[in-house]
Design an enzyme around this catalytic site. Structure first.
Site, PDB file in Angstrom:
ATOM      1  N   HIS A   1       2.539  -7.345  10.603  1.00 14.93           N
ATOM      2  CA  HIS A   1       2.941  -6.692  11.876  1.00 14.93           C
ATOM      3  C   HIS A   1       3.127  -7.661  12.902  1.00 14.93           C
ATOM      4  CE1 HIS A   1       2.992  -2.285  10.460  1.00 14.93           C
ATOM      5  NE2 HIS A   1       1.902  -2.818   9.741  1.00 14.93           N
TER       6      HIS A   1
ATOM      7  N   TYR B   1       0.715  -1.337  -0.112  1.00 13.97           N
ATOM      8  CA  TYR B   1      -0.158   0.042   0.071  1.00 13.97           C
ATOM      9  C   TYR B   1       0.873   1.347   0.025  1.00 13.97           C
ATOM     10  CZ  TYR B   1       0.913  -0.362   5.025  1.00 13.97           C
ATOM     11  OH  TYR B   1       1.367  -0.452   6.249  1.00 13.97           O
TER      12      TYR B   1
HETATM   13 FE   LIG Z   1       1.576  -1.647   7.746  1.00 12.33          FE
END
Ligand SMILES: [Fe+3]
Lengths: 246, 208
Positions: A165, A150
């Protein structure tokens, strides 16, 4: 033979050369969010070698299944993958009962988060988070959809490589770690200012999960392997020293 | 050529990013997914000790509060013992107190808070008692590796003066950045603890 979870002592001094510095100006947000003073080095006391202990019954049965844990009226869109690996300490010993929490964008690179404005659509069947405790061998796995890359506001054309993450809580509060896992072969890794905040090629390599063909589920999911190393501690107890010579 | 040790290297840290709430506090991100959520209330009905709230903001180098920060605390119980097998001090455990909590700052105000009890004093290294304190860990977008600090209490003047960690801070003027200020508000005990990541009054952070 002792296991790390049964032996508690002071942690080895943290080798900061494997970590990004607080101030990494190519990652612009770090400029005002980095301390200017040196950190004060502390010898470990009980406050650092202890930490929260988590129990399996605090997690739900689908917490490590991101394909099903938010599915409403169908399955999430995207490449089905398994991510698995071991959590070890610097001595190579398994860290058992470590809490591994993960979060990620959906296949289009969009997060289910109030503040994410990216044009890619929310996937109604994908939450994007999960968590799991490591077993006695330090092993963990979860199942998910491969996240998309992104764009983000840093420079005007910066893109995050696909990533998951990770937050890991081991035996001691001094082991607490947050990081990100990347995918083998992603060309965006090389130009990402967040990846490049780490000035250590080997340390960056450690964040890139290789495709693990042997762990793929046939006719179902590909697999990636991501091993994590938390700080190690001295195998010998210095209890008297730490707790005051009683 | 000398044989090499086969120690592994710690995995590199990366920023928690702006969407840390999704994984660690999904309600804050705006959705409900887990049956059991970890939060900022450390106390249960049976927890022993003085009920307190710790409240404050985390402020960047421009003086602006961080509104996307995540904080975790780890502390001993009211008797001064950690709920962890490595703590072998001869003091009672409290079944209704784990000593760990997680909070997010408010997206508008930047204020975080924890509902907890005031910890007792814990024995430090070499038999030197540590003043009551709470261990704090801070992550956010722009923070490349979690920041560790400690929260001490303004009403523990004597204990603070003898605390081995506070005394390690060479600059006396910086020690006060670790002292939370006690206030009483409508019968509630509130300790105010603002963290300044950078600039004048920069909080002391530790390499633990
Ligand atoms: Fe991220």
């Amino acid at each position: 033979m002792t296991r790390s979870s049964d032996v508690y002592g002071e942690f080895y001094q943290r080798d900061r050369s494997v970590h990004p510095p607080a101030y990494a100006p190519d990652y612009k947000t770090s400029v005002l969010r980095s301390p200017s003073n040196s950190l004060i080095s502390l010898q470990n006391s009980l406050s650092e070698i202890t930490g929260p202990v988590f129990r399996q019954d605090e997690l739900g049965p689908l917490d490590n299944d991101l394909i099903l844990n938010y599915a409403k009226d169908g399955l999430p869109i995207g490449e089905r993958i398994v991510v698995h690996g071991f959590v070890r300490d610097e001595n190579g010993r398994p860290v058992k009962n470590a809490l591994v929490e993960v979060w990620q964008a959906n296949a289009g690179g969009r997060y289910r988060h109030k503040k994410d404005q990216y044009i890619a659509p929310i996937d109604p069947n994908f939450g994007g988070c999960g968590r799991v405790l490591t077993d006695d061998n330090g092993y963990y796995f979860f199942r998910t959809i491969k996240p998309g890359p992104y764009p983000w506001r840093n420079r005007v054309n910066d893109w995050r490589p696909a990533h998951i993450h990770y937050s890991i809580s081991g035996n001691g509060f001094a082991q607490r770690l947050i990081t990100q896992m990347y995918f083998e072969g992603d060309p965006l890794i090389a130009t990402c200012p967040i990846v490049k905040s780490i000035n250590n090629e080997e340390a960056v390599r450690g964040l890139i999960a290789p495709l693990d063909r042997n762990a793929a589920i046939q006719l179902d999911s590909l697999a990636y392997r991501f091993d994590i190393v938390l700080r190690g501690s001295r195998a010998t107890l210095f209890e008297n020293h730490l707790q005051g010579g009683k | 050529m000398v044989n090499q040790f086969n120690y592994l290297k710690e995995t590199a840290s990366q920023t928690a990013g702006p969407y840390v709430h999704i994984g660690l506090a999904p309600h804050q991100a705006g959705f409900d997914i887990f049956e059991n959520n970890f939060g900022n209330v450390l106390v249960g009905p049976g927890t022993k000790g003085e009920r307190i709230r710790i409240e404050g903001r985390v402020i960047d180098g421009s003086g602006t509060p961080l509104r996307d920060v995540l904080l975790e605390i780890w502390q001993a119980n009211a008797a001064g013992r950690y709920n962890h097998p490595a703590d072998k001090q001869d003091k009672p455990l409290d079944d209704d107190f784990r000593g760990w909590g997680r909070a997010c700052s408010n997206f508008e105000t930047g204020v975080y808070s924890f509902e907890t009890v005031k910890p007792g004093a814990v024995m430090g290294r070499n038999g030197r008692l540590m003043a009551p304190h709470v261990n704090l860990w801070i992550v956010a977008r722009g923070i490349n590796i979690g920041l560790n600090t400690r929260i001490y209490f303004s009403d523990e003047v004597d204990a603070n003066a003898k605390d081995p960690v506070l005394n390690l801070i060479e600059w006396e003027v910086r020690r006060k950045t670790l002292i939370a200020q006690r206030e009483e508000r409508g019968g509630e005990v509130v300790y105010r603890f603002d963290v300044h990541i950078q600039g004048d009054n920069e909080t002391v952070f530790f390499d633990i």
